[in-house]
Design an enzyme around this catalytic site. Structure first.
Site, PDB file in Angstrom:
ATOM      1  N   GLY A  45       0.777  -1.398  -0.005  1.00 47.92           N
ATOM      2  CA  GLY A  45       0.037   0.012   0.136  1.00 47.92           C
ATOM      3  C   GLY A  45       0.837   1.265   0.045  1.00 47.92           C
ATOM      4  O   GLY A  45       0.517   2.295   0.589  1.00 47.92           O
TER       5      GLY A  45
ATOM      6  N   TYR B 145     -12.959  -4.060  10.642  1.00 46.16           N
ATOM      7  CA  TYR B 145     -11.696  -3.386  10.729  1.00 46.16           C
ATOM      8  C   TYR B 145     -11.146  -3.721  12.210  1.00 46.16           C
ATOM      9  O   TYR B 145      -9.859  -3.977  12.072  1.00 46.16           O
ATOM     10  CB  TYR B 145     -11.849  -1.568  10.601  1.00 46.16           C
TER      11      TYR B 145
ATOM     12  N   LYS C 206      -7.542  -5.547  12.632  1.00 44.60           N
ATOM     13  CA  LYS C 206      -6.375  -5.077  13.230  1.00 44.60           C
ATOM     14  C   LYS C 206      -5.700  -5.599  14.486  1.00 44.60           C
ATOM     15  O   LYS C 206      -4.527  -5.646  14.889  1.00 44.60           O
ATOM     16  CB  LYS C 206      -6.496  -3.450  13.583  1.00 44.60           C
TER      17      LYS C 206
HETATM   18  P1  NAP Z   1      -5.070   5.093   2.138  1.00 38.22           P
HETATM   19  O1  NAP Z   1      -4.669   6.453   1.930  1.00 38.22           O
HETATM   20  O2  NAP Z   1      -6.300   4.245   1.487  1.00 38.22           O
HETATM   21  O3  NAP Z   1      -3.857   3.927   1.484  1.00 38.22           O
HETATM   22  C1  NAP Z   1      -3.945   2.644   1.476  1.00 38.22           C
HETATM   23  C2  NAP Z   1      -3.059   1.967   0.182  1.00 38.22           C
HETATM   24  O4  NAP Z   1      -3.271   0.468   0.145  1.00 38.22           O
HETATM   25  C3  NAP Z   1      -3.713   2.572  -1.079  1.00 38.22           C
HETATM   26  O5  NAP Z   1      -2.715   2.880  -2.025  1.00 38.22           O
HETATM   27  C4  NAP Z   1      -4.468   1.363  -1.570  1.00 38.22           C
HETATM   28  O6  NAP Z   1      -4.607   1.188  -3.075  1.00 38.22           O
HETATM   29  C5  NAP Z   1      -3.610   0.189  -1.162  1.00 38.22           C
HETATM   30  N1  NAP Z   1      -4.485  -1.298  -1.262  1.00 38.22           N
HETATM   31  C6  NAP Z   1      -5.586  -1.311  -1.096  1.00 38.22           C
HETATM   32  N2  NAP Z   1      -5.986  -2.626  -1.167  1.00 38.22           N
HETATM   33  C7  NAP Z   1      -4.691  -3.285  -1.630  1.00 38.22           C
HETATM   34  C8  NAP Z   1      -4.141  -4.764  -1.866  1.00 38.22           C
HETATM   35  N3  NAP Z   1      -5.191  -5.585  -1.978  1.00 38.22           N
HETATM   36  N4  NAP Z   1      -3.249  -4.858  -2.099  1.00 38.22           N
HETATM   37  C9  NAP Z   1      -2.064  -3.877  -2.147  1.00 38.22           C
HETATM   38  N5  NAP Z   1      -2.558  -2.533  -2.078  1.00 38.22           N
HETATM   39  C10 NAP Z   1      -3.678  -2.187  -1.506  1.00 38.22           C
HETATM   40  O7  NAP Z   1      -4.794   4.545   3.717  1.00 38.22           O
HETATM   41  P2  NAP Z   1      -4.002   5.013   4.652  1.00 38.22           P
HETATM   42  O8  NAP Z   1      -4.837   6.077   5.561  1.00 38.22           O
HETATM   43  O9  NAP Z   1      -2.806   5.369   4.428  1.00 38.22           O
HETATM   44  O10 NAP Z   1      -3.833   3.778   5.560  1.00 38.22           O
HETATM   45  C11 NAP Z   1      -2.555   2.894   5.431  1.00 38.22           C
HETATM   46  C12 NAP Z   1      -2.788   1.935   6.825  1.00 38.22           C
HETATM   47  O11 NAP Z   1      -2.772   2.551   7.968  1.00 38.22           O
HETATM   48  C13 NAP Z   1      -4.163   1.101   6.919  1.00 38.22           C
HETATM   49  O12 NAP Z   1      -3.442  -0.307   7.080  1.00 38.22           O
HETATM   50  C14 NAP Z   1      -4.847   1.745   7.519  1.00 38.22           C
HETATM   51  O13 NAP Z   1      -5.822   0.827   8.179  1.00 38.22           O
HETATM   52  C15 NAP Z   1      -3.865   2.160   8.734  1.00 38.22           C
HETATM   53  N6  NAP Z   1      -4.469   3.250   9.450  1.00 38.22           N
HETATM   54  C16 NAP Z   1      -4.888   4.468   9.095  1.00 38.22           C
HETATM   55  C17 NAP Z   1      -5.382   5.498   9.840  1.00 38.22           C
HETATM   56  C18 NAP Z   1      -5.772   6.720   9.448  1.00 38.22           C
HETATM   57  O14 NAP Z   1      -6.111   7.466  10.123  1.00 38.22           O
HETATM   58  N7  NAP Z   1      -5.565   6.973   8.162  1.00 38.22           N
HETATM   59  C19 NAP Z   1      -5.276   5.181  11.315  1.00 38.22           C
HETATM   60  C20 NAP Z   1      -4.996   3.902  11.765  1.00 38.22           C
HETATM   61  C21 NAP Z   1      -4.367   2.910  10.920  1.00 38.22           C
HETATM   62  P3  NAP Z   1      -5.937   2.030  -3.788  1.00 38.22           P
HETATM   63  O15 NAP Z   1      -5.491   3.549  -3.872  1.00 38.22           O
HETATM   64  O16 NAP Z   1      -5.991   1.512  -5.142  1.00 38.22           O
HETATM   65  O17 NAP Z   1      -6.857   1.925  -3.091  1.00 38.22           O
END
Ligand code: NAP
Length: 246
Positions: A12, A154, A158
Site C-alpha cells: 500500500g 476493521y 487490526k
Molecule cells: P489509504 O490512503 O487508503 O492507502 C492505502 C493504500 O493501500 C492505497 O494505495 C490502496 O490502493 C492500497 N491497497 C488497498 N488494497 C490493496 C491490496 N489488496 N493490495 C495492495 N495494496 C492495496 O490508507 P491510509 O490512511 O494511508 O492507511 C494506511 C494504513 O494505515 C492502513 O492499514 C490503515 O488501516 C492504517 N491506519 C490508518 C489510519 C488513518 O487514520 N488514516 C489510522 C490507523 C491505521 P488504492 O489507492 O488503489 O485503493
C-alpha cells in the site's frame, strides 16, 4: 537513522501513510519496492523516490493473492538483490453496524488487512531467515486495541495483526528478525477525509493533543522501529495517537 544499503518493501506504498513511510525511508538512504494495486499512482510515487536518488520499483501486487505476493517478493530479490525491511501497510475500511454488515464487507476487510499481512510476512520471512536479519513492521490501529462502533470487521483485522505480530516476533526473535506493530490513531489521509465534519470534530475533541495526526508521525515511528536504535525492541505495539487511546 541511516538505512543506507537496505531494501524495504512497503505494501500500500503508492499513497497515504505508505507513501510517506517510503519517502522517509528513501531520505534515510533505503532503496524501495512498493506493492500496490493502482499502476499510475505506483509509478508516480516510484518516480518521487527515484528523484531522491534511490532505486525504486513500483509493483502491481494485490496482497490478498498469495501467488502475486510470492512473485512480487521474487521480483524484488531479482531487481534489488535483498529485502531487509517489510512494512505491512495496505489496508481498507468497509464500515457498517454489526447487524447490517454483510459477509462481503467482513471478508474484504479481513482479506486485505489481515490475510495480506500474513501472506507478505510469510513470503519475506523465508528470505530474512536465510539472511538472519530483518525488520517487520505492520500498521495496525488503535481501533484494534479499543474497538469502534461500525468497525467490527476493521477492529478484528487490526487486533488480528497485533496477535500475528507477537507470534511472529516470538518465532523469529532468535534469528535476528524483529516484528513490531504501530497503532495509529486518526491520521489525515484520504481514509479519514471521508469522515463527515461533525464526526471529525467529535474526534478532535476526544484527542488530548487536540488535532489529527499527520502521515509523517507514523513514518517517523516506522523509521525508529526499523533502525538500529530499536534493535532490542520486538513484539511491541507502538501507539501513535495524540493520547486518544490512553
Ligand atoms: P489509504 O490512503 O487508503 O492507502 C492505502 C493504500 O493501500 C492505497 O494505495 C490502496 O490502493 C492500497 N491497497 C488497498 N488494497 C490493496 C491490496 N489488496 N493490495 C495492495 N495494496 C492495496 O490508507 P491510509 O490512511 O494511508 O492507511 C494506511 C494504513 O494505515 C492502513 O492499514 C490503515 O488501516 C492504517 N491506519 C490508518 C489510519 C488513518 O487514520 N488514516 C489510522 C490507523 C491505521 P488504492 O489507492 O488503489 O485503493
Amino acid at each position: 537513522m541511516s538505512l543506507a544499503n537496505q531494501v524495504a518493501v512497503i505494501t500500500g506504498g503508492a499513497r497515504g501513510i505508505g507513501r510517506e513511510i517510503a519517502l522517509a525511508f528513501a531520505k534515510a538512504g533505503a532503496d524501495l519496492a512498493l506493492f500496490d494495486v493502482n499502476p499510475q499512482q505506483l509509478e508516480q510515487t516510484a518516480q518521487e523516490l527515484r528523484a531522491l536518488g534511490r532505486r525504486a520499483e513500483g509493483l502491481v501486487v494485490d496482497v490478498t493473492d498469495g501467488k502475486q505476493v510470492d512473485d512480487g517478493v521474487a521480483k524484488v530479490l531479482d531487481k534489488l538483490g535483498r529485502i531487509d525491511i517489510l512494512i505491512n501497510n495496505a489496508g481498507i475500511t468497509k464500515d457498517g453496524l454489526l447487524i447490517r454488515m454483510d459477509d462481503a464487507q467482513w471478508d474484504r476487510v479481513l482479506n486485505i488487512n489481515l490475510k495480506g499481512t500474513f501472506l507478505c510476512t510469510r513470503a519475506v520471512a523465508k528470505h530474512m531467515l536465510k539472511q538472519r536479519r530483518g525488520r517487520i513492521v505492520s500498521i495496525a490501529s488503535i481501533v484494534g486495541l479499543i474497538g469502534n462502533p461500525g468497525q467490527a470487521n476493521y477492529a478484528a483485522s487490526k487486533a488480528g495483526i497485533i496477535g500475528l505480530t507477537k507470534s511472529v516476533a516470538k518465532e523469529l526473535a532468535s534469528r535476528g528478525i524483529t516484528c513490531n506493530a504501530i497503532a495509529p490513531g486518526f491520521i489525515k489521509t484520504e481514509m479519514t477525509d471521508a469522515l463527515p465534519p461533525e464526526a471529525k470534530q467529535r474526534l478532535m475533541d476526544a484527542i488530548p493533543m487536540g488535532t489529527l495526526g499527520e502521515p509523517r508521525d507514523v513514518a517517523e515511528a516506522a523509521l525508529f522501529l526499523v533502525s538500529d536504535a530499536a534493535r532490542y525492541v520486538t513484539g511491541h505495539v507502538l501507539v501513535v495517537d495524540g493520547g486518544l487511546a490512553m
